[in-house]
Scaffold this motif. Structure first.
Motif, PDB file in Angstrom:
ATOM      1  N   VAL A   1       2.158  -6.451  -2.981  1.00 47.03           N
ATOM      2  CA  VAL A   1       1.820  -7.380  -4.061  1.00 47.03           C
ATOM      3  C   VAL A   1       3.084  -7.871  -4.760  1.00 47.03           C
ATOM      4  CG1 VAL A   1       0.689  -7.578  -6.305  1.00 47.03           C
ATOM      5  CG2 VAL A   1      -0.478  -6.418  -4.433  1.00 47.03           C
TER       6      VAL A   1
ATOM      7  N   HIS B   1       0.563  -0.776  -0.965  1.00 50.42           N
ATOM      8  CA  HIS B   1      -0.070  -2.016  -1.380  1.00 50.42           C
ATOM      9  C   HIS B   1       0.590  -2.577  -2.630  1.00 50.42           C
ATOM     10  CE1 HIS B   1      -2.110   0.845  -4.010  1.00 50.42           C
ATOM     11  NE2 HIS B   1      -2.517  -0.162  -4.736  1.00 50.42           N
ATOM     12  N   SER B   2       1.146  -1.697  -3.502  1.00 47.23           N
ATOM     13  CA  SER B   2       1.848  -2.156  -4.695  1.00 47.23           C
ATOM     14  C   SER B   2       3.079  -2.952  -4.309  1.00 47.23           C
ATOM     15  CB  SER B   2       2.258  -0.958  -5.564  1.00 47.23           C
ATOM     16  OG  SER B   2       1.126  -0.238  -5.993  1.00 47.23           O
TER      17      SER B   2
ATOM     18  N   ALA C   1      -5.853  -6.478  -4.088  1.00 50.10           N
ATOM     19  CA  ALA C   1      -5.364  -5.111  -4.283  1.00 50.10           C
ATOM     20  C   ALA C   1      -6.007  -4.482  -5.511  1.00 50.10           C
ATOM     21  CB  ALA C   1      -3.846  -5.115  -4.421  1.00 50.10           C
TER      22      ALA C   1
ATOM     23  N   GLN D   1      -9.631  -3.434  -4.856  1.00 44.42           N
ATOM     24  CA  GLN D   1      -9.708  -2.187  -4.092  1.00 44.42           C
ATOM     25  C   GLN D   1      -9.505  -0.988  -5.010  1.00 44.42           C
ATOM     26  OE1 GLN D   1      -6.715  -2.665  -1.068  1.00 44.42           O
ATOM     27  NE2 GLN D   1      -8.020  -3.909   0.254  1.00 44.42           N
ATOM     28  N   GLU D   2      -8.631  -1.131  -5.982  1.00 45.42           N
ATOM     29  CA  GLU D   2      -8.332  -0.033  -6.888  1.00 45.42           C
ATOM     30  C   GLU D   2      -9.431   0.194  -7.912  1.00 45.42           C
ATOM     31  OE1 GLU D   2      -5.129   0.315 -10.350  1.00 45.42           O
ATOM     32  OE2 GLU D   2      -4.187   0.452  -8.380  1.00 45.42           O
TER      33      GLU D   2
ATOM     34  N   VAL E   1       0.155  -3.164  -9.907  1.00 45.77           N
ATOM     35  CA  VAL E   1      -0.820  -4.140  -9.423  1.00 45.77           C
ATOM     36  C   VAL E   1      -1.360  -4.984 -10.567  1.00 45.77           C
ATOM     37  CG1 VAL E   1      -3.059  -4.454  -8.317  1.00 45.77           C
ATOM     38  CG2 VAL E   1      -1.457  -2.766  -7.411  1.00 45.77           C
TER      39      VAL E   1
END
Length: 318
Positions: free
Chosen positions: A7, A3-4, A134, A137-138, A156
């Protein structure tokens, strides 16, 4: 880390596209605020490339020279990004704005600025939403500041803060162009450029503070440390946990060092088996733990060599 990368690639595509159009608009209109925004987009584009390089280098396997791996490379490149935002983006924007304040010039074909700034807000807003999703979510329900302070993945929140600064900068630039025309005061265009620089400066300071903390070694989360202690303390034969040290060598790489006091009557073979069980249990509960070092030592011997640090900062007896 997937996901990083998503982004970062989204930010890279958005910043590259808008940088070209901003420079073209600055050239045709002579707007200082637009030139600052163009510089800002170029810096952001370079920053995404640096973060991608940091992710690539951090993924390298351990070597003899770097036996614990290269995970800290990501934190180093995040710090470099913060330096570039300040040194190139903020300083150049402020200097350019001050020069335009001293020598104001009217903006020509302002409609080009409005068009480009509007498109910039659209593109940056889309990237901002990707980064925000993102980040949410983190952070898992935690407050924004608490999530940033506890996060061990700077990519992120770096992109999120960059894009937040970009959106604020675009709004300031648009306001500067509008007031410069409406009030017939070209000096306000230069003031907007200074405003963009100040926004970048604040962003750079915050990112630098967070990345230097990660670069100099942050411990695992409190709940992770508590669970590791519980796992070790629950093993038969462990009479005392002398000390637990943890450190992040990357977002998904944690080093654990445990000093344990075992029952003096335990055979050496049983101590070895207990150590193996502890290591297996910790890695099963926390896959991010990649290195575990367990020292078998009495409480007195351990703290005799290094007494605990008291809250006042001086060493005290165990």
């Amino acid at each position: 880390m997937a996901h990083s990368r998503t982004v970062i690639f989204a930010a890279l595509a958005g910043n590259s596209a808008i940088a070209v159009t901003k420079f073209a608009a600055a050239f045709f209109t002579g707007s200082s605020a637009m030139m600052s925004e163009a510089i800002h987009s170029v810096v952001d584009t370079g920053n995404q490339l640096l973060l991608l390089n940091g992710l690539r280098r951090a993924a390298k396997p351990p070597t003899e020279r770097h036996p614990l791996g290269y995970g800290l490379q990501l934190y180093f490149y995040t710090f470099v990004v913060a330096v570039l935002i300040f040194g190139v983006g903020a300083v150049v924007s402020v200097l350019h704005g001050v020069e335009r304040i001293r020598h104001p010039e009217p903006i020509e074909n302002a409609w080009i600025n409005y068009l480009v700034l509007g498109l910039g807000i659209l593109f940056e807003g889309a990237v901002w939403l990707v980064a925000l999703k993102a980040f949410n979510q983190e952070r898992a329900g935690r407050g924004w500041l608490a999530a940033v302070r506890s996060s061990k993945d700077p990519t992120v929140f770096t992109v999120l803060f960059e894009d937040t600064a970009a959106l604020l900068g675009l709004m300031v630039a648009m306001l500067g162009v509008f007031l410069s025309q409406t009030l017939n005061m070209p000096v306000l265009d230069g003031a907007a450029s200074v405003g963009v620089g100040l926004i970048l400066g604040v962003t750079a300071f915050f990112l630098a503070a967070e990345s230097q903390s990660l670069l100099t070694g942050e411990a695992a989360a409190p709940h992770t440390r508590a669970e590791i202690k519980a796992i070790a303390g629950a093993q038969p034969g462990v009479t005392q946990i002398n000390e637990l040290l943890t450190m992040h060598f990357g977002p998904r790489e944690i080093l654990v060092a445990l000093s344990l006091d075992f029952d003096d009557l335990m055979p050496a073979g049983e101590v070895e088996r207990t150590v193996n069980r502890i290591e297996s249990a910790i890695k099963a509960a926390h896959p991010d733990v990649t290195r575990i070092f367990i020292e078998a030592q009495s409480f007195e011997a351990h703290w005799g060599e290094s007494a605990p640090i008291s809250s006042a900062g001086s060493r005290s007896d165990p």
